[in-house]
Enzyme design. Structure first.
Site, short mmCIF file in Angstrom:
data_model
loop_
_atom_site.label_atom_id
_atom_site.label_comp_id
_atom_site.label_asym_id
_atom_site.label_seq_id
_atom_site.Cartn_x
_atom_site.Cartn_y
_atom_site.Cartn_z
N LYS A 155 -17.42 -0.65 4.98
CA LYS A 155 -16.12 0.05 5.34
C LYS A 155 -16.63 0.62 6.74
CE LYS A 155 -14.39 4.82 4.28
NZ LYS A 155 -14.23 5.86 3.31
N ARG A 196 -7.68 -0.71 -7.71
CA ARG A 196 -7.25 0.86 -8.04
C ARG A 196 -5.70 0.86 -8.49
NH1 ARG A 196 -8.72 2.46 -2.35
NH2 ARG A 196 -10.35 0.97 -2.71
N GLY A 226 -7.66 -0.68 5.10
CA GLY A 226 -7.20 -0.54 6.73
C GLY A 226 -8.52 -0.71 7.53
N ASP A 251 -3.89 5.48 -4.80
CA ASP A 251 -4.55 4.61 -4.18
C ASP A 251 -6.08 4.76 -4.01
OD1 ASP A 251 -3.13 6.35 -2.47
OD2 ASP A 251 -4.68 5.60 -0.87
N ARG A 282 -20.54 -0.59 0.91
CA ARG A 282 -20.32 0.12 -0.30
C ARG A 282 -20.37 -1.03 -1.43
NH1 ARG A 282 -14.81 3.59 0.35
NH2 ARG A 282 -13.83 1.66 0.24
#
Length: 625
Positions: free
Chosen positions: A135, A212, A114, A301, A205
């Site tokens: 991010k 995942r 998101g 998640d 990151r």
């Protein structure tokens, strides 16, 4: 969006394995939506105003991206444009990942990146794949009602903790930089209606992959409890094998090579990969337990398919030992408490096995039959290292259990307990192990780490008043079917009743009596521990090794295993407060210490390695990031 030429920014060898191998939604449709039939969607970062560099982690930038240390600082303005997403690397193809998840035990349907945008992945000079992800870089199809942004608070916490966890020897995603900007977003820190405006920030990151467990849940059918279903339900025969094969090809090459050379069948390759995913997960959570790290939100998640620590939200390092420690204040039932983490990882593996059932029918049975044993093996190995024990012997498990009961009784500071314990020496004879006079100062130092009664009472106090608990117990005993209508879990009620009993007893006790019991428990453990160390000395491989040399080696090994510095919550908060006032110096100072947490670091403030003050336990870790 402008792309930065290679002459201006250090050259990266873009491989873009995901976008070249998986199902990509290239529609470019704007706005939050259900994405059916794809693993990723192409996106564009949202520019922010006047981005500036807050901190750069030279170590991972050189290790992963081959960027020489110091080169980013030399051209920080241009790098700030790229690391914020305002400009793109030449060769970058931004995408966001579609995944689902079980959140707090309930299937939530499509979630996805998101506010995380992958710039793609590169292959470095060592041949390693590293994915670069921003991010907080803006809206994606998976942003739902959010704004796709991150703020300085959460960015600092993730940046510092990623590198701290790595330095502690725990598999993790990494963090390369923090960018802040003049753009602002509204945040309600405590979800109480008090909205403030904070500066937008972006963290770079890095990981081999951010895939995942929830990535494999995008094809799940409608869940009877939640009513949610995966956006690609009905396409599981196409999308799930494609994604799983991609993971094996790129991140489990040793298993792929065995299949390619016809040592194993395709079915065996799938199962062997699942077994390795489980093994890595068990090892990672054992390492978390050893350093007292609590993830806070172990939903499917937030579980890496590579066994990495991923998605740093309301995490926390445990200060004083409390097996029921909850670092996420929205986790009212303690589902993701310190003690529950291994169980939750096992639960998540079962959910992964269900998502992969058509490929690996045996996966669920493998989790059920083997996870506990695998985790226990890794857990014991971690504690052997923490205690400086060479070889496992019969009776060690009982000693570990007694150690935990001793820690629980005293509520000792977890990190400093083991650090100081290294000062316990082995005497000349086994009989002398009971004579504690020569090590009394060490025992006193450990005893000072105990939790005082006032804090113990605060920690043990149940969530409900006694009258409420009694009413809940009455309902549980007489009309248990009503509990589901008031969203009450019988196990949670039982736990609260037990906590109330312990709390009542604690309140009525005298502090002096508590101290006496705590001291006695500590002395008994130290005697048991010294006897166990003496056995190691007696059974040493090198019989010419003197007792003094044996003690010195053990102390050195323990100091290399038990950190002096961890990212305590109150230190992170202090760092954030200064940064929000424009002083970023503590970020770099803490980063330097956390990158080598076992060293002494003379000259650092004393409180950086000291137990947390009692006031720190009132700090709230917010999920509003």
């Amino acid at each position: 969006m402008e792309k930065v030429g290679l002459s201006k920014i250090f050259k990266l060898n873009w491989a873009n394995t995901a976008i070249n191998s998986l199902a990509i939604d290239e529609s470019g449709a704007f706005g939050s939506r259900q994405v059916r039939g794809y693993h990723y969607s192409t996106v564009s970062p949202t520019p922010c105003e006047n981005p500036s560099l807050v901190s750069i982690c030279d170590n991972i930038m050189e290790e992963a991206l081959d960027i020489p240390k110091g080169s980013i600082i030399e051209d920080s303005e241009e790098w700030a444009q790229v690391l914020s997403g305002n400009k793109l690397f030449e060769g970058s193809k931004p995408i966001s990942h579609c995944y689902c998840g079980h959140q707090f035990g309930v299937f939530a349907g499509q979630l996805g990146d998101g506010r995380a945008i992958s710039l793609g992945d590169i292959r470095n000079n060592k041949g390693e794949i590293w994915e670069l992800q921003l991010k907080g870089a803006g809206l994606t199809p998976y942003s739902r009602t959010a704004d796709g942004r991150a703020v300085l608070r959460s960015s600092i916490r993730e940046y510092l903790c990623s590198e701290a966890i790595h330095a502690l020897g725990i598999p993790t995603t990494r963090a390369g930089s923090i960018i802040t900007s003049d753009s602002t977003v509204a945040r309600d820190l405590l979800y109480n209606g008090n909205v403030i405006y904070e500066n937008c920030s972006v963290v770079l990151r890095l990981a081999p992959s951010f895939i995942r467990f929830g990535s494999f849940e995008i094809c799940l059918p409608t869940n009877k409890l939640s009513g949610a279903e995966g956006p690609s339900h009905g396409l599981e025969d196409e999308l799930i094998p494609q994604l799983y094969q991609y993971v094996i090809d790129n991140f489990y090459p040793e298993i792929w090579k065995r299949y390619e050379s016809e040592e194993i069948t395709k079915e065996d390759m799938f199962l062997e990969t699942f077994k390795e995913i489980q093994r890595r997960t068990a090892q990672t959570v054992a390492k978390w337990q050893a350093v007292g790290f609590c993830h806070g939100v172990l939903n499917t998640d937030n579980m890496s398919i590579l066994g990495l620590t991923i998605d740093y939200g309301p995490f926390g390092f445990m200060d004083n030992f409390n097996p029921d420690h909850i670092c996420n204040h929205s986790d009212k039932d303690g589902r993701y408490s310190y003690d529950n983490q291994p169980t939750m990882c096992k639960w998540n593996l079962i959910k992964l096995s269900e998502a992969l059932e058509s490929l690996i029918p045996e996966a669920k049975e493998h989790v059920t039959n083997n996870f506990d044993m695998e985790y226990s093996t890794f857990y014991i190995q971690e504690f052997q290292s923490k205690l400086g024990i060479k070889k496992q012997q019969i009776g060690d498990l009982q000693m570990y259990e007694y150690l935990i009961s001793t820690l629980k009784a005293g509520g000792y500071d977890w990190t400093n307990f083991f650090r100081i314990l290294s000062g316990i020496t082995v005497p000349d004879t086994e009989e002398d192990c009971t004579n504690l006079e020569s090590i009394q100062s060490v025992i006193d130092s450990i005893f000072e780490l105990r939790t005082k009664k006032s804090l113990m009472c605060k920690r043990k106090k149940p969530q409900f008043a006694k009258m409420q608990l009694m009413k809940l117990k009455e309902i549980m005993d007489t009309q248990p079917e009503l509990l589901k209508y008031i969203n009450a879990d019988p196990k949670f009620i039982e736990k609260e009743l037990q906590k109330d009993e312990e709390y009542t007893k604690l309140v009525a006790s005298e502090e002096s009596e508590l101290d006496k019991e705590t001291r006695e428990s500590l002395n008994n453990f130290v005697i048991t521990y010294r006897k166990r160390l003496f056995q190691d000395f007696e059974n040493r491989d090198d019989q010419e090794l003197t007792l003094e040399e044996f003690n010195s080696q053990r102390v050195l090994n323990m100091l290399k295993t038990n950190p002096k510095f961890i990212l305590r919550n109150h230190l992170a908060q202090e760092c954030i407060k200064k940064a929000e006032e424009g002083d970023y110096s503590m970020i770099d100072g803490l980063l330097k210490v956390l990158e080598s947490p076992f060293d002494e670091h003379d000259g650092t403030p004393d409180h950086w390695s000291a137990p947390a003050p009692e006031s720190a336990y009132d700090l709230c870790v917010s999920c509003s990031s």
